[in-house]
Design a protein around this motif. Structure first.
Motif, mmCIF file in Angstrom:
data_model
loop_
_atom_site.group_PDB
_atom_site.id
_atom_site.type_symbol
_atom_site.label_atom_id
_atom_site.label_comp_id
_atom_site.label_asym_id
_atom_site.label_seq_id
_atom_site.Cartn_x
_atom_site.Cartn_y
_atom_site.Cartn_z
ATOM 1 N N GLY A 25 4.573 12.363 14.779
ATOM 2 C CA GLY A 25 5.471 12.425 13.633
ATOM 3 C C GLY A 25 6.934 12.366 14.037
ATOM 4 O O GLY A 25 7.744 11.697 13.386
ATOM 5 N N ILE A 26 7.273 13.033 15.120
ATOM 6 C CA ILE A 26 8.658 13.012 15.600
ATOM 7 C C ILE A 26 9.041 11.609 16.056
ATOM 8 O O ILE A 26 10.123 11.105 15.733
ATOM 9 C CB ILE A 26 8.849 14.034 16.746
ATOM 10 N N ILE A 27 8.150 10.948 16.791
ATOM 11 C CA ILE A 27 8.427 9.590 17.267
ATOM 12 C C ILE A 27 8.588 8.625 16.094
ATOM 13 O O ILE A 27 9.497 7.784 16.079
ATOM 14 C CB ILE A 27 7.331 9.127 18.248
ATOM 15 N N ALA A 28 7.726 8.753 15.086
ATOM 16 C CA ALA A 28 7.837 7.903 13.898
ATOM 17 C C ALA A 28 9.184 8.124 13.213
ATOM 18 O O ALA A 28 9.864 7.162 12.828
ATOM 19 C CB ALA A 28 6.692 8.184 12.932
ATOM 20 N N LEU A 60 6.004 1.869 9.626
ATOM 21 C CA LEU A 60 5.999 3.333 9.499
ATOM 22 C C LEU A 60 6.553 3.826 8.165
ATOM 23 O O LEU A 60 6.360 4.985 7.812
ATOM 24 C CB LEU A 60 6.810 3.956 10.639
ATOM 25 N N SER A 61 7.232 2.961 7.436
ATOM 26 C CA SER A 61 7.864 3.397 6.188
ATOM 27 C C SER A 61 6.870 3.609 5.060
ATOM 28 O O SER A 61 7.215 4.217 4.042
ATOM 29 C CB SER A 61 8.929 2.397 5.756
ATOM 30 N N LEU A 62 5.663 3.113 5.245
ATOM 31 C CA LEU A 62 4.603 3.254 4.244
ATOM 32 C C LEU A 62 5.118 2.750 2.899
ATOM 33 O O LEU A 62 5.601 1.651 2.807
ATOM 34 C CB LEU A 62 4.104 4.689 4.181
ATOM 35 N N GLY A 63 5.036 3.525 1.860
ATOM 36 C CA GLY A 63 5.480 3.086 0.541
ATOM 37 C C GLY A 63 6.946 3.356 0.264
ATOM 38 O O GLY A 63 7.446 3.048 -0.810
ATOM 39 N N PHE A 64 7.650 3.910 1.241
ATOM 40 C CA PHE A 64 9.042 4.289 1.021
ATOM 41 C C PHE A 64 10.006 3.119 1.178
ATOM 42 O O PHE A 64 11.149 3.206 0.738
ATOM 43 C CB PHE A 64 9.448 5.401 1.997
ATOM 44 N N LYS A 65 9.581 2.040 1.818
ATOM 45 C CA LYS A 65 10.474 0.926 2.151
ATOM 46 C C LYS A 65 11.214 0.388 0.929
ATOM 47 O O LYS A 65 12.400 0.088 1.002
ATOM 48 C CB LYS A 65 9.674 -0.188 2.819
ATOM 49 N N ASP A 66 10.531 0.296 -0.180
ATOM 50 C CA ASP A 66 11.165 -0.224 -1.391
ATOM 51 C C ASP A 66 11.030 0.758 -2.552
ATOM 52 O O ASP A 66 10.942 0.359 -3.701
ATOM 53 C CB ASP A 66 10.587 -1.588 -1.756
ATOM 54 N N LEU A 67 11.054 2.028 -2.235
ATOM 55 C CA LEU A 67 10.919 3.061 -3.265
ATOM 56 C C LEU A 67 12.090 3.007 -4.245
ATOM 57 O O LEU A 67 11.904 3.044 -5.456
ATOM 58 C CB LEU A 67 10.823 4.444 -2.621
ATOM 59 N N PHE A 68 13.290 2.915 -3.709
ATOM 60 C CA PHE A 68 14.489 2.813 -4.545
ATOM 61 C C PHE A 68 15.136 1.460 -4.308
ATOM 62 O O PHE A 68 15.398 1.090 -3.174
ATOM 63 C CB PHE A 68 15.495 3.926 -4.215
ATOM 64 N N TRP A 90 7.397 11.851 7.528
ATOM 65 C CA TRP A 90 6.675 11.960 8.798
ATOM 66 C C TRP A 90 6.883 13.321 9.445
ATOM 67 O O TRP A 90 5.941 13.904 9.997
ATOM 68 C CB TRP A 90 7.100 10.845 9.750
ATOM 69 N N LEU A 91 8.103 13.849 9.390
ATOM 70 C CA LEU A 91 8.365 15.157 9.989
ATOM 71 C C LEU A 91 7.591 16.260 9.273
ATOM 72 O O LEU A 91 6.979 17.119 9.910
ATOM 73 C CB LEU A 91 9.863 15.458 9.974
ATOM 74 N N VAL A 92 7.610 16.235 7.955
ATOM 75 C CA VAL A 92 6.930 17.278 7.175
ATOM 76 C C VAL A 92 5.420 17.174 7.335
ATOM 77 O O VAL A 92 4.737 18.180 7.618
ATOM 78 C CB VAL A 92 7.341 17.208 5.689
ATOM 79 N N VAL A 93 4.877 15.980 7.181
ATOM 80 C CA VAL A 93 3.422 15.806 7.245
ATOM 81 C C VAL A 93 2.893 16.146 8.631
ATOM 82 O O VAL A 93 1.868 16.827 8.761
ATOM 83 C CB VAL A 93 3.021 14.379 6.818
ATOM 84 N N SER A 94 3.571 15.707 9.667
ATOM 85 C CA SER A 94 3.080 16.010 11.016
ATOM 86 C C SER A 94 3.185 17.496 11.329
ATOM 87 O O SER A 94 2.316 18.065 11.993
ATOM 88 C CB SER A 94 3.818 15.186 12.067
ATOM 89 N N SER A 95 4.216 18.138 10.830
ATOM 90 C CA SER A 95 4.363 19.575 11.037
ATOM 91 C C SER A 95 3.261 20.355 10.326
ATOM 92 O O SER A 95 2.645 21.251 10.898
ATOM 93 C CB SER A 95 5.733 20.034 10.547
#
Length: 105
Positions: A25-28, A60-68, A90-95
């Motif tokens: 998650g940190i690397i992502a 790695l952006s998943l669905g966030f790439k074009d969220l806004f 990624w930080l929250v989910v991996s944590s």
């Protein structure tokens, strides 16, 4: 004695798995942040490093790439918001996943 060894081995294996999840998650997140920095700094998109980071960040952006899509006139801000949210994700989910792995084992 053998039971203690098995328990210690299992605890080390679980800790290792949790650490791998956390580091992934940190690397992502770092890749996504580097992409934001390259876009903000107007890096040459034909450069091999910039192109590689862009491709990794897109994956790695998943669905966030074009969220806004707004502000449409400021691609730097749009990149910061969308890829920044992906990095936080990624930080929250991996944590959370690492904590669950440690707790469930």
């Amino acid at each position: 004695m053998a039971e203690e060894t098995r328990t210690a081995s299992r605890a080390r294996a679980v800790a290792l798995i949790a650490d791998v999840v956390r580091w992934a998650g940190i690397i992502a997140a770092v890749i996504l942040v580097i992409h934001v920095i390259l876009v903000a700094g107007e890096a040459n998109p034909a450069n091999g490093i910039a192109r590689t980071i862009h491709n990794l960040a897109d994956a790695l952006s998943l669905g966030f790439k074009d969220l806004f899509n707004k502000p449409a006139d400021d691609p730097k801000l749009r990149t910061l918001i969308n890829y920044g949210l992906a990095a936080l994700f990624w930080l929250v989910v991996s944590s959370v996943a690492a904590r669950l792995i440690r707790r469930l084992a």
